[in-house]
Design an enzyme around this catalytic site. Structure first.
Site, PDB file in Angstrom:
ATOM      1  N   HIS A 192       0.827  -1.208   0.000  1.00 43.39           N
ATOM      2  CA  HIS A 192       0.000   0.000   0.000  1.00 43.39           C
ATOM      3  C   HIS A 192       0.862   1.259   0.000  1.00 43.39           C
ATOM      4  CE1 HIS A 192      -4.076  -1.260  -0.008  1.00 43.39           C
ATOM      5  NE2 HIS A 192      -4.015  -1.947   1.112  1.00 43.39           N
ATOM      6  N   GLU A 433       0.693 -21.642 -16.889  1.00 43.06           N
ATOM      7  CA  GLU A 433       1.746 -21.512 -15.878  1.00 43.06           C
ATOM      8  C   GLU A 433       2.408 -22.844 -15.563  1.00 43.06           C
ATOM      9  OE1 GLU A 433      -0.257 -19.681 -12.506  1.00 43.06           O
ATOM     10  OE2 GLU A 433      -2.148 -20.534 -13.171  1.00 43.06           O
ATOM     11  N   ASP A 457       4.843 -18.224 -12.226  1.00 39.78           N
ATOM     12  CA  ASP A 457       4.914 -19.655 -11.921  1.00 39.78           C
ATOM     13  C   ASP A 457       5.575 -20.443 -13.040  1.00 39.78           C
ATOM     14  OD1 ASP A 457       3.972 -19.842  -9.356  1.00 39.78           O
ATOM     15  OD2 ASP A 457       1.884 -20.096  -9.925  1.00 39.78           O
ATOM     16  N   CYS A 504       0.032 -12.222 -18.403  1.00 40.94           N
ATOM     17  CA  CYS A 504      -0.371 -11.455 -17.233  1.00 40.94           C
ATOM     18  C   CYS A 504       0.618 -11.579 -16.084  1.00 40.94           C
ATOM     19  CB  CYS A 504      -1.766 -11.871 -16.767  1.00 40.94           C
ATOM     20  SG  CYS A 504      -1.914 -13.640 -16.398  1.00 40.94           S
TER      21      CYS A 504
END
Length: 572
Positions: A192, A433, A457, A504
């Site tokens: 954050h 993956e 991965d 992605c």
């Protein structure tokens, strides 16, 4: 004194030159003692929670004024933690059952939550949520001990903040007139504080491991958020060099912002979709301001991780519909529940496994707990009536797994139609993956609507190396020709069947990898929203034909380092 370079992770771009300001927490240690009056301890806890809520409400108001409603929303999550009846129940139970102080009970319970989130190594977004719990715990503990936490809002001159970690409440109090950047020992790009630093548009370098041990208070410092470095005791020459770099960067940012509504095209006019990865509906603000052409990965597990029990169909539907409608016709791809491995749920009894990353996780859980899977699919199918939504299944290794997932999806689709429930006709794809799926991509391409390569991965499994293990982290090589060949095979297989090839994983926004991926013909790049404009600008410098030559040379290279040199020769 000669200058010294300290390396870390570039969390927010930019350059700052100022003196250091050490933001150090007070001593929050306490003695562990057996107590006799458990009711008194429960009352102390209640008072500390009330005081903490009052402080957070004030900090939220300050954040709204300095950063806006969307970024201040993080404190709603903090206030929710302080009001979580299950967590409070566990703390009070710890006090009564173990006859310990409120301080010890608070620490024991919240440490268990922190450990749960920190173990989510393949999901940086969820892993970084452990910082929220730490932040809240520190505030409550300070009230229990009667000590004051430092107040960054009191900084009144130009500084670079140095801290072990900057919590969201710390960051929300930073005044960008004076705080020119920050550097921390721990943290990542998805914390954050890092997200807020990008909102404040100040440079940040995190994960240095030793910033607080090496940097003294008031020490001259240069912060290079572009390359993830800090220069301690800089020379006059270095000061001038970085001053010029800061001016150049600001000029470049102004140019990037002009591309917000422009198409993502290469120098020779070839279009590639630039999409964003998100974890919650709140991430849509950054998606829009950075000109994303869609959402390439919506990690649905936040719905499960932020709940005390399985989220209902309606709860999920509202979240998915919010994102789909928010994207106003642009495509949204939602990954179905990716739980397991390092992502446990307190309400899911998971088996103890020797290697959970290769065990019971993701689609394997969904296909064995079909009632839970069907609930999520119904919510997704209902949301698909409101826009362009695609459904992506994670950790697919075999064609039978995809066929089973597709069959169940079609069954639920028909049931909804039979009940006159509005639904769309979402595309169904897989996340590539597992190396077996990559190798068999030519067969998958005949049956799926799209594929999205999850490089995080895929690299780890292909190299048999855990990137979080420092002893083998050198094997996490995104540019290794073996990895590039797998990626190229997937892209080619998709194109052979007229299907979309997307990515992605972190590699999609990697400025060294992008030229190679352009040369391979990757259709869609999905990344952190803050990387989009920078990548769009890079596209415009690349000639597709030249990048195709680069890609061919890269997949026939021998090592990761040889590929890096090739990119430097062709592009930089």
């Amino acid at each position: 004194m000669p200058s010294r370079v300290l390396n870390g992770i570039a969390a927010s771009d930019g350059v700052a030159i100022a003196e250091s300001y050490r933001l150090v927490d007070p001593d929050l240690s306490f003695d562990k003692v057996k107590i006799s009056d458990v009711n008194a301890q429960a009352t102390r806890l209640s008072a500390a929670l009330v005081a903490s809520k009052r402080e957070l409400a004030q900090i939220k108001e300050h954040a709204i004024q300095t950063m806006g409603e969307d970024e201040a929303a993080v404190f709603d999550a903090h206030l929710a933690i302080l009001s979580d009846p299950e967590m409070i129940r566990q703390i009070v139970k710890q006090i009564r059952d173990q006859r310990v102080s409120a301080e010890e009970a608070l620490t024991v319970v919240t440490d268990s939550y922190v450990k749960l989130f920190e173990n989510m190594q393949d999901n940086p977004y969820m892993r970084e949520r452990s910082g929220d719990i730490r932040d809240v715990t520190k505030r409550v503990l300070a009230h229990l001990l009667g000590v004051e936490l430092p107040n960054p809002a009191l900084i009144d001159h130009e500084v670079i903040v140095v801290a072990h970690d900057l919590t969201p409440s710390d960051t929300a109090q930073l005044d960008r007139r004076f705080v020119k950047g920050f550097i921390t020992d721990i943290g990542g790009r998805t914390s954050h504080s890092a997200i807020m630093s990008r909102t404040l548009e100040i440079p940040a370098v995190v994960g240095t491991k030793e910033a607080t041990s090496l940097i003294e208070d008031g020490q001259p410092l240069i912060l290079d958020g572009i390359h993830g470095q800090a220069i301690l005791q800089p020379t006059s020459t270095e000061r001038q060099e970085y001053h010029d770099m800061a001016i150049d960067y600001q000029t470049q940012r102004i140019e990037w912002q002009k591309l917000q509504d422009k198409p993502s095209v290469t120098k020779d006019g070839v279009h590639h979709v630039l999409a964003a990865n998100i974890g919650t509906p709140e991430d849509l603000t950054a998606v829009k301001t950075n000109g994303a052409e869609g959402v390439g990965l919506f990690r649905s597990e936040f719905l499960y991780m932020n709940a005390n029990n399985w989220p209902t169909e309606d709860d999920q539907f509202e979240a998915y519909r919010t994102v789909v409608q928010g994207m106003a016709g642009k495509p949204v791809v939602v990954r179905t529940m990716d739980i397991g491995g390092d992502k446990g749920l307190p309400y899911l009894d998971m088996p103890k496994e020797m290697n959970p990353f290769m065990g019971y996780r993701a689609i394997r859980i969904s296909l064995s707990k079909t009632a839970i899977f069907r609930t999520q699919l119904r919510a997704l199918l209902r949301a698909s009536a409101y826009g362009d939504l695609g459904i992506m299944f994670p950790m697919i290794a075999t064609l039978d797994e995809f066929r089973s997932a597709k069959r169940i999806t079609k069954e639920e689709h028909q049931k909804l139609l039979d009940d006159d429930v509005p639904v769309g006709d979402p595309q169904l794809g897989i996340m590539v993956e597992v190396p077996a799926a990559a190798i068999l991509a030519d067969q998958f391409a005949k049956e799926v609507d799209f594929m999205s390569i999850g490089t995080n991965d895929l690299i780890g499994y292909s190299m048999a190396a855990d990137r979080t293990n420092e002893r083998v982290s050198y094997l996490y090589q995104p540019y290794n020709p073996a990895i590039l060949r797998l990626i190229k095979h997937v892209i080619d297989a998709c194109h052979q069947e007229g299907k979309i090839a997307a990515m992605c994983g972190e590699m999609a926004g990697d400025q060294l990898a992008v030229p190679i991926l352009v040369g391979m013909g990757l259709d869609e790049f999905s990344m952190s929203a803050t990387s989009i404009l920078k990548t769009r600008a890079l596209f415009r410098r690349l000639d597709s034909a030249k990048m195709a030559v680069l890609a061919d040379k890269a997949i026939h290279a021998g090592t990761n380092e040889e590929v890096i040199k090739l990119v430097d020769e062709f592009v930089f």
